[in-house]
Design a protein around this motif. Structure first.
Motif, PDB file in Angstrom:
ATOM      1  N   HIS A  78       0.820  -1.220   0.000  1.00  0.00           N
ATOM      2  CA  HIS A  78       0.000   0.000   0.000  1.00  0.00           C
ATOM      3  C   HIS A  78       0.853   1.269   0.000  1.00  0.00           C
ATOM      4  CE1 HIS A  78      -2.980   2.985   1.042  1.00  0.00           C
ATOM      5  NE2 HIS A  78      -2.346   3.245   2.159  1.00  0.00           N
ATOM      6  N   HIS A  79       1.907   1.289   0.818  1.00  0.00           N
ATOM      7  CA  HIS A  79       2.756   2.478   0.868  1.00  0.00           C
ATOM      8  C   HIS A  79       3.673   2.578  -0.351  1.00  0.00           C
ATOM      9  CE1 HIS A  79       2.100   4.494   4.780  1.00  0.00           C
ATOM     10  NE2 HIS A  79       1.562   3.323   5.088  1.00  0.00           N
ATOM     11  N   THR A  80       4.011   1.435  -0.966  1.00  0.00           N
ATOM     12  CA  THR A  80       4.853   1.454  -2.158  1.00  0.00           C
ATOM     13  C   THR A  80       4.050   1.875  -3.392  1.00  0.00           C
ATOM     14  OG1 THR A  80       6.153  -0.343  -1.200  1.00  0.00           O
ATOM     15  CG2 THR A  80       6.478   0.100  -3.542  1.00  0.00           C
ATOM     16  N   TYR A  85      -5.882   0.622  -5.898  1.00  0.00           N
ATOM     17  CA  TYR A  85      -7.098   0.513  -5.090  1.00  0.00           C
ATOM     18  C   TYR A  85      -7.126  -0.758  -4.253  1.00  0.00           C
ATOM     19  CZ  TYR A  85      -9.268  -3.241  -7.771  1.00  0.00           C
ATOM     20  OH  TYR A  85      -9.544  -4.458  -8.321  1.00  0.00           O
ATOM     21  N   SER A  86      -6.426  -1.779  -4.683  1.00  0.00           N
ATOM     22  CA  SER A  86      -6.517  -3.103  -4.065  1.00  0.00           C
ATOM     23  C   SER A  86      -5.649  -3.249  -2.810  1.00  0.00           C
ATOM     24  CB  SER A  86      -6.115  -4.159  -5.092  1.00  0.00           C
ATOM     25  OG  SER A  86      -6.107  -5.425  -4.522  1.00  0.00           O
ATOM     26  N   THR A  87      -4.650  -2.416  -2.641  1.00  0.00           N
ATOM     27  CA  THR A  87      -3.657  -2.485  -1.571  1.00  0.00           C
ATOM     28  C   THR A  87      -2.927  -3.818  -1.533  1.00  0.00           C
ATOM     29  OG1 THR A  87      -5.030  -3.314   0.260  1.00  0.00           O
ATOM     30  CG2 THR A  87      -5.036  -0.923  -0.101  1.00  0.00           C
ATOM     31  N   SER A  88      -2.963  -4.559  -2.636  1.00  0.00           N
ATOM     32  CA  SER A  88      -2.288  -5.846  -2.682  1.00  0.00           C
ATOM     33  C   SER A  88      -2.209  -6.314  -4.119  1.00  0.00           C
ATOM     34  CB  SER A  88      -3.065  -6.863  -1.847  1.00  0.00           C
ATOM     35  OG  SER A  88      -2.733  -8.175  -2.214  1.00  0.00           O
ATOM     36  N   TYR A 111     -15.519   2.824 -10.354  1.00  0.00           N
ATOM     37  CA  TYR A 111     -14.918   2.840 -11.679  1.00  0.00           C
ATOM     38  C   TYR A 111     -13.552   3.509 -11.612  1.00  0.00           C
ATOM     39  CZ  TYR A 111     -17.199   7.355 -11.253  1.00  0.00           C
ATOM     40  OH  TYR A 111     -17.622   8.562 -10.772  1.00  0.00           O
ATOM     41  N   ASP A 112     -12.817   3.443 -12.725  1.00  0.00           N
ATOM     42  CA  ASP A 112     -11.468   4.000 -12.826  1.00  0.00           C
ATOM     43  C   ASP A 112     -10.545   3.464 -11.730  1.00  0.00           C
ATOM     44  OD1 ASP A 112     -12.281   5.445 -15.003  1.00  0.00           O
ATOM     45  OD2 ASP A 112     -12.560   7.325 -13.896  1.00  0.00           O
ATOM     46  N   ARG A 113     -10.666   2.173 -11.451  1.00  0.00           N
ATOM     47  CA  ARG A 113      -9.788   1.565 -10.445  1.00  0.00           C
ATOM     48  C   ARG A 113      -8.367   1.533 -10.974  1.00  0.00           C
ATOM     49  NH1 ARG A 113     -12.500  -3.930 -10.386  1.00  0.00           N
ATOM     50  NH2 ARG A 113     -12.983  -3.174 -12.456  1.00  0.00           N
ATOM     51  N   LYS A 114      -7.463   2.121 -10.229  1.00  0.00           N
ATOM     52  CA  LYS A 114      -6.069   2.136 -10.653  1.00  0.00           C
ATOM     53  C   LYS A 114      -5.327   1.009  -9.945  1.00  0.00           C
ATOM     54  CE  LYS A 114      -5.760   7.064 -11.605  1.00  0.00           C
ATOM     55  NZ  LYS A 114      -7.173   7.385 -11.456  1.00  0.00           N
ATOM     56  N   THR A 115      -4.427   0.388 -10.667  1.00  0.00           N
ATOM     57  CA  THR A 115      -3.640  -0.687 -10.080  1.00  0.00           C
ATOM     58  C   THR A 115      -2.242  -0.688 -10.678  1.00  0.00           C
ATOM     59  OG1 THR A 115      -3.636  -3.046  -9.579  1.00  0.00           O
ATOM     60  CG2 THR A 115      -4.454  -2.428 -11.737  1.00  0.00           C
ATOM     61  N   THR A 120       5.555  -3.491 -13.177  1.00  0.00           N
ATOM     62  CA  THR A 120       5.983  -2.494 -12.191  1.00  0.00           C
ATOM     63  C   THR A 120       6.249  -3.157 -10.837  1.00  0.00           C
ATOM     64  OG1 THR A 120       4.585  -0.859 -13.292  1.00  0.00           O
ATOM     65  CG2 THR A 120       5.327  -0.330 -11.061  1.00  0.00           C
ATOM     66  N   ILE A 121       5.361  -4.050 -10.443  1.00  0.00           N
ATOM     67  CA  ILE A 121       5.519  -4.752  -9.164  1.00  0.00           C
ATOM     68  C   ILE A 121       6.777  -5.612  -9.178  1.00  0.00           C
ATOM     69  CG2 ILE A 121       4.489  -6.490  -7.645  1.00  0.00           C
ATOM     70  CD1 ILE A 121       1.720  -5.503  -8.745  1.00  0.00           C
ATOM     71  N   LYS A 122       6.956  -6.331 -10.294  1.00  0.00           N
ATOM     72  CA  LYS A 122       8.119  -7.213 -10.432  1.00  0.00           C
ATOM     73  C   LYS A 122       9.417  -6.411 -10.359  1.00  0.00           C
ATOM     74  CE  LYS A 122       9.920 -10.602 -13.703  1.00  0.00           C
ATOM     75  NZ  LYS A 122       9.721 -11.183 -15.048  1.00  0.00           N
ATOM     76  N   MET A 123       9.461  -5.267 -11.059  1.00  0.00           N
ATOM     77  CA  MET A 123      10.665  -4.434 -11.064  1.00  0.00           C
ATOM     78  C   MET A 123      10.953  -3.868  -9.669  1.00  0.00           C
ATOM     79  SD  MET A 123      11.967  -4.715 -13.998  1.00  0.00           S
ATOM     80  CE  MET A 123      13.223  -3.459 -13.941  1.00  0.00           C
TER      81      MET A 123
END
Ligand SMILES: [Zn+2]
Length: 138
Positions: A78-80, A85-88, A111-115, A120-123
């Motif tokens: 969440h902080h990274t 929106y999912s925090t995971s 709507y407009d859920r950002k993730t 990006t997560i892998k990097m």
């Protein structure tokens, strides 16, 4: 109404619980428990757990907090990635909050859920790992 009256009246009315027990267990205990769980997100999850996304921040991933706070314990993620929106990255796994938002989205209420993207997560994880290894060898 939703915090004290209904949690007290429903057990009293439908399964003959005493009004006193219904009030103290279903209203007062539930409120104290859920508030303390919510407080754990910014206390326990900032102390105990692992840091797979960013080791330089205090927040951690804590499955116990995630379980009781229905998904809010994935705090390092969440902080990274604060815009996610999912925090995971784990979807609905120990994360009823994400399930709730996704159900709302299904009905057009969210709507407009950002993730964060998988790449990006892998990097970010890789960068976190490399800096850990570099620090260990120096
Ligand atoms: Zn935090």
């Amino acid at each position: 109404m939703c915090c004290f009256i209904l949690p007290s009246i429903i057990p009293y009315w439908f399964w003959n619980e005493s009004l006193w027990n219904a009030f103290f267990v279903c209203a007062i205990f539930r409120l104290c428990f859920s508030l303390n769980v919510a407080f754990c997100v910014n206390s326990v999850s900032h102390i105990w757990g692992n840091k797979p996304y960013d080791k330089n921040i205090l927040s951690t991933e804590n499955k116990g907090v995630s379980f009781f706070a229905i998904g809010e314990g994935y705090h390092n993620y969440h902080h990274t990635f604060p815009w996610d929106y999912s925090t995971s990255e784990l979807g609905w796994k120990i994360n009823l909050t994400t399930l709730f938002i996704d159900v709302c989205a299904f009905f057009g209420l969210a709507y407009d859920r950002k993730t964060a993207t998988k790449e990006t997560i892998k990097m970010k994880k890789l960068k976190n790992c490399i800096s850990e290894t570099t620090k260990a060898t120096t």
